[in-house]
Design an enzyme around this catalytic site. Sequence first.
Site, PDB file in Angstrom:
ATOM      1  N   THR A 251      37.279  43.300  37.532  1.00 25.89           N
ATOM      2  CA  THR A 251      37.113  43.495  35.844  1.00 25.89           C
ATOM      3  C   THR A 251      37.034  42.261  35.205  1.00 25.89           C
ATOM      4  O   THR A 251      38.116  41.654  35.497  1.00 25.89           O
ATOM      5  CB  THR A 251      37.638  44.558  35.947  1.00 25.89           C
ATOM      6  OG1 THR A 251      38.950  44.355  35.540  1.00 25.89           O
ATOM      7  CG2 THR A 251      37.605  45.824  36.271  1.00 25.89           C
ATOM      8  N   GLY A 252      36.525  42.300  34.053  1.00 27.92           N
ATOM      9  CA  GLY A 252      36.575  40.627  33.469  1.00 27.92           C
ATOM     10  C   GLY A 252      36.805  40.057  34.867  1.00 27.92           C
ATOM     11  O   GLY A 252      37.663  38.457  34.181  1.00 27.92           O
TER      12      GLY A 252
ATOM     13  N   TYR B  38      47.973  45.705  21.460  1.00 26.70           N
ATOM     14  CA  TYR B  38      48.084  45.103  22.569  1.00 26.70           C
ATOM     15  C   TYR B  38      48.704  45.773  23.458  1.00 26.70           C
ATOM     16  O   TYR B  38      48.724  46.241  24.425  1.00 26.70           O
ATOM     17  CB  TYR B  38      47.985  43.985  22.275  1.00 26.70           C
ATOM     18  CG  TYR B  38      47.756  43.095  24.271  1.00 26.70           C
ATOM     19  CD1 TYR B  38      47.076  42.600  24.934  1.00 26.70           C
ATOM     20  CD2 TYR B  38      48.535  42.154  24.210  1.00 26.70           C
ATOM     21  CE1 TYR B  38      46.410  42.451  25.825  1.00 26.70           C
ATOM     22  CE2 TYR B  38      49.204  41.731  25.825  1.00 26.70           C
ATOM     23  CZ  TYR B  38      47.793  41.582  26.166  1.00 26.70           C
ATOM     24  OH  TYR B  38      47.803  41.285  27.680  1.00 26.70           O
TER      25      TYR B  38
ATOM     26  N   GLY C  64      38.233  32.825  31.585  1.00 20.55           N
ATOM     27  CA  GLY C  64      39.696  33.483  31.985  1.00 20.55           C
ATOM     28  C   GLY C  64      40.430  33.241  33.267  1.00 20.55           C
ATOM     29  O   GLY C  64      39.524  32.789  34.118  1.00 20.55           O
ATOM     30  N   ILE C  65      41.321  34.695  33.217  1.00 19.67           N
ATOM     31  CA  ILE C  65      41.656  34.399  34.815  1.00 19.67           C
ATOM     32  C   ILE C  65      41.026  34.842  35.945  1.00 19.67           C
ATOM     33  O   ILE C  65      40.840  34.984  36.975  1.00 19.67           O
ATOM     34  CB  ILE C  65      43.305  35.223  35.053  1.00 19.67           C
ATOM     35  CG1 ILE C  65      44.383  34.735  33.625  1.00 19.67           C
ATOM     36  CG2 ILE C  65      43.853  35.570  35.558  1.00 19.67           C
ATOM     37  CD1 ILE C  65      45.702  35.546  33.281  1.00 19.67           C
ATOM     38  N   GLY C  66      39.984  35.781  35.313  1.00 19.51           N
ATOM     39  CA  GLY C  66      39.220  36.583  36.037  1.00 19.51           C
ATOM     40  C   GLY C  66      37.804  35.586  36.913  1.00 19.51           C
ATOM     41  O   GLY C  66      37.671  35.557  37.828  1.00 19.51           O
TER      42      GLY C  66
ATOM     43  N   SER D 161      34.113  36.860  33.752  1.00 18.75           N
ATOM     44  CA  SER D 161      33.361  36.300  32.948  1.00 18.75           C
ATOM     45  C   SER D 161      34.023  35.309  32.636  1.00 18.75           C
ATOM     46  O   SER D 161      33.627  33.778  32.127  1.00 18.75           O
ATOM     47  CB  SER D 161      32.867  36.863  32.238  1.00 18.75           C
ATOM     48  OG  SER D 161      32.917  37.575  31.663  1.00 18.75           O
TER      49      SER D 161
HETATM   50  N1  LIG Z   1      46.160  35.268  28.626  1.00 20.63           N
HETATM   51  C1  LIG Z   1      47.267  35.140  28.584  1.00 20.63           C
HETATM   52  O1  LIG Z   1      48.352  34.717  27.832  1.00 20.63           O
HETATM   53  C2  LIG Z   1      48.270  36.489  29.408  1.00 20.63           C
HETATM   54  C3  LIG Z   1      48.933  36.963  29.612  1.00 20.63           C
HETATM   55  C4  LIG Z   1      49.742  38.317  30.049  1.00 20.63           C
HETATM   56  C5  LIG Z   1      48.485  39.088  30.479  1.00 20.63           C
HETATM   57  N2  LIG Z   1      46.571  38.717  30.421  1.00 20.63           N
HETATM   58  C6  LIG Z   1      45.392  40.110  30.401  1.00 20.63           C
HETATM   59  O2  LIG Z   1      45.385  39.337  31.711  1.00 20.63           O
HETATM   60  C7  LIG Z   1      44.020  39.766  32.020  1.00 20.63           C
HETATM   61  C8  LIG Z   1      42.759  38.318  31.896  1.00 20.63           C
HETATM   62  O3  LIG Z   1      43.108  37.645  30.408  1.00 20.63           O
HETATM   63  P1  LIG Z   1      42.131  36.147  29.801  1.00 20.63           P
HETATM   64  O4  LIG Z   1      43.463  35.402  29.160  1.00 20.63           O
HETATM   65  O5  LIG Z   1      41.861  35.585  30.957  1.00 20.63           O
HETATM   66  O6  LIG Z   1      41.231  36.628  29.014  1.00 20.63           O
HETATM   67  P2  LIG Z   1      40.012  36.262  28.958  1.00 20.63           P
HETATM   68  O7  LIG Z   1      39.624  34.754  29.037  1.00 20.63           O
HETATM   69  O8  LIG Z   1      39.579  36.940  27.251  1.00 20.63           O
HETATM   70  O9  LIG Z   1      39.299  36.621  29.374  1.00 20.63           O
HETATM   71  C9  LIG Z   1      39.229  37.942  29.789  1.00 20.63           C
HETATM   72  C10 LIG Z   1      37.722  38.908  30.443  1.00 20.63           C
HETATM   73  O10 LIG Z   1      37.734  40.531  30.289  1.00 20.63           O
HETATM   74  C11 LIG Z   1      36.525  40.631  30.343  1.00 20.63           C
HETATM   75  N3  LIG Z   1      36.583  41.598  29.058  1.00 20.63           N
HETATM   76  C12 LIG Z   1      36.373  41.540  27.407  1.00 20.63           C
HETATM   77  N4  LIG Z   1      36.469  42.787  26.748  1.00 20.63           N
HETATM   78  C13 LIG Z   1      35.539  43.661  28.246  1.00 20.63           C
HETATM   79  C14 LIG Z   1      34.809  44.874  28.198  1.00 20.63           C
HETATM   80  N5  LIG Z   1      35.133  45.643  26.944  1.00 20.63           N
HETATM   81  N6  LIG Z   1      34.512  45.277  28.898  1.00 20.63           N
HETATM   82  C15 LIG Z   1      34.493  44.003  29.988  1.00 20.63           C
HETATM   83  N7  LIG Z   1      34.724  43.126  30.504  1.00 20.63           N
HETATM   84  C16 LIG Z   1      35.816  43.046  29.274  1.00 20.63           C
HETATM   85  C17 LIG Z   1      35.794  38.937  29.247  1.00 20.63           C
HETATM   86  O11 LIG Z   1      34.813  39.317  30.007  1.00 20.63           O
HETATM   87  P3  LIG Z   1      33.317  39.619  28.182  1.00 20.63           P
HETATM   88  O12 LIG Z   1      33.642  38.530  27.115  1.00 20.63           O
HETATM   89  O13 LIG Z   1      32.501  38.775  29.015  1.00 20.63           O
HETATM   90  O14 LIG Z   1      33.213  40.292  28.702  1.00 20.63           O
HETATM   91  C18 LIG Z   1      36.568  38.367  30.233  1.00 20.63           C
HETATM   92  O15 LIG Z   1      35.994  37.591  31.164  1.00 20.63           O
HETATM   93  C19 LIG Z   1      43.926  40.438  30.399  1.00 20.63           C
HETATM   94  O16 LIG Z   1      44.578  42.024  30.787  1.00 20.63           O
HETATM   95  C20 LIG Z   1      44.894  40.313  29.390  1.00 20.63           C
HETATM   96  O17 LIG Z   1      45.734  40.831  29.142  1.00 20.63           O
HETATM   97  C21 LIG Z   1      46.619  37.259  30.008  1.00 20.63           C
END
Ligand SMILES: NC(=O)c1ccc[n+]([C@@H]2O[C@H](COP(=O)([O-])OP(=O)(O)OC[C@H]3O[C@@H](n4cnc5c(N)ncnc54)[C@H](OP(=O)(O)O)[C@@H]3O)[C@@H](O)[C@H]2O)c1
Length: 281
Positions: A36-37, A179, A41-43, A39
């Site tokens: 999931t997610g 959050y 960042g990490i995903g 598109s």
């Molecule tokens: N970055 C950090 O510092 C950090 C630290 C600890 C944990 N995390 C966790 O890591 C995970 C990934 O975060 P990231 O940093 O890679 O953030 P990101 O770059 O914003 O990516 C988030 C992903 O989730 C998808 N997403 C967001 N809202 C959504 C929705 N309503 N329905 C379906 N998909 C949705 C986004 O795609 P679309 O916008 O295309 O929907 C995107 O692919 C998250 O769970 C976050 O809590 C992040």
Amino acid sequence: MENELKRIIKNILFPKVKINQALLAEKLHKKTIVITGGSFGIGEQLCRQLSEINCQLVIVARTKEKLQQIQQELQNKPATIYIFSADLSDEVQLDQFIQYLQQYSVDIVINNAGKSICRPIMQSLDRFHDFQRTMQLNYFAPVKLCLALIPQLEKNKGHIINISAINVLLAPTAYWAAYQASKTAFDQWLRCAEAELLIEGIKISTAYLPLVKTRMIEPTAAYQHAPTMSRQQAVDHICQLIIEQRAYYKPWWTLLGQVSSVFFARNWVKLMQFYLKKKKC
Ligand SMILES: NC(=O)c1ccc[n+]([C@@H]2O[C@H](COP(=O)([O-])OP(=O)(O)OC[C@H]3O[C@@H](n4cnc5c(N)ncnc54)[C@H](OP(=O)(O)O)[C@@H]3O)[C@@H](O)[C@H]2O)c1
């Protein structure tokens, strides 16, 4: 000099892990993995990494064009990539995605989609929806997805991997109520379910990540100069969880924070009050 110091601090805080690609490929050979997610960042980075393996990747996120672009870019890779565009915080679209998944036989689900909000409570008095939205995506969506996939995961002796944050293990932080409450909720849910799912043959892993350099942290000014883990390092830790099927990854220094969170909980609240008052002046 400043850059060199930053690099050294980063290396100490986030030492690199070496992934055994052959073992990863062996673990994932012909497996079906839901991310999931996927598109951004990490995903996204995880999809790119796993695309090198002969497996099926089912990626869901809202941004259809980005999903299509990733699928097109990776079309000649060993993995077969399926995309589904849905807002997982919308119950109808979540149900449609769950329905779509019934044609697969899922082995691994990586709950990665997430939404973060950093906002003071005093600026949230008319924003109850912030709390609803974070709970909807970070808690209710993965709960419903897991419940729907448990029969497939049980059949395949599968694996649930949760992408969480170290914050859920540490003392709570001001401005992050929406959050952190939602991430903690799913962490608790999965920890409660862990023993029940383990006896059904389903493995559970959680990646408690520190700050990772993605678009998620871009709006937070305070994080702009903080040491961050790279997306690739975060993905390496997730791959390590897949290989070793360990219960969790957390940075080595999290334990110090956890101990301090217990012994200095009140001091932490006082420190935050001091900081917030100073900021107001
Ligand atoms: N970055 C950090 O510092 C950090 C630290 C600890 C944990 N995390 C966790 O890591 C995970 C990934 O975060 P990231 O940093 O890679 O953030 P990101 O770059 O914003 O990516 C988030 C992903 O989730 C998808 N997403 C967001 N809202 C959504 C929705 N309503 N329905 C379906 N998909 C949705 C986004 O795609 P679309 O916008 O295309 O929907 C995107 O692919 C998250 O769970 C976050 O809590 C992040």
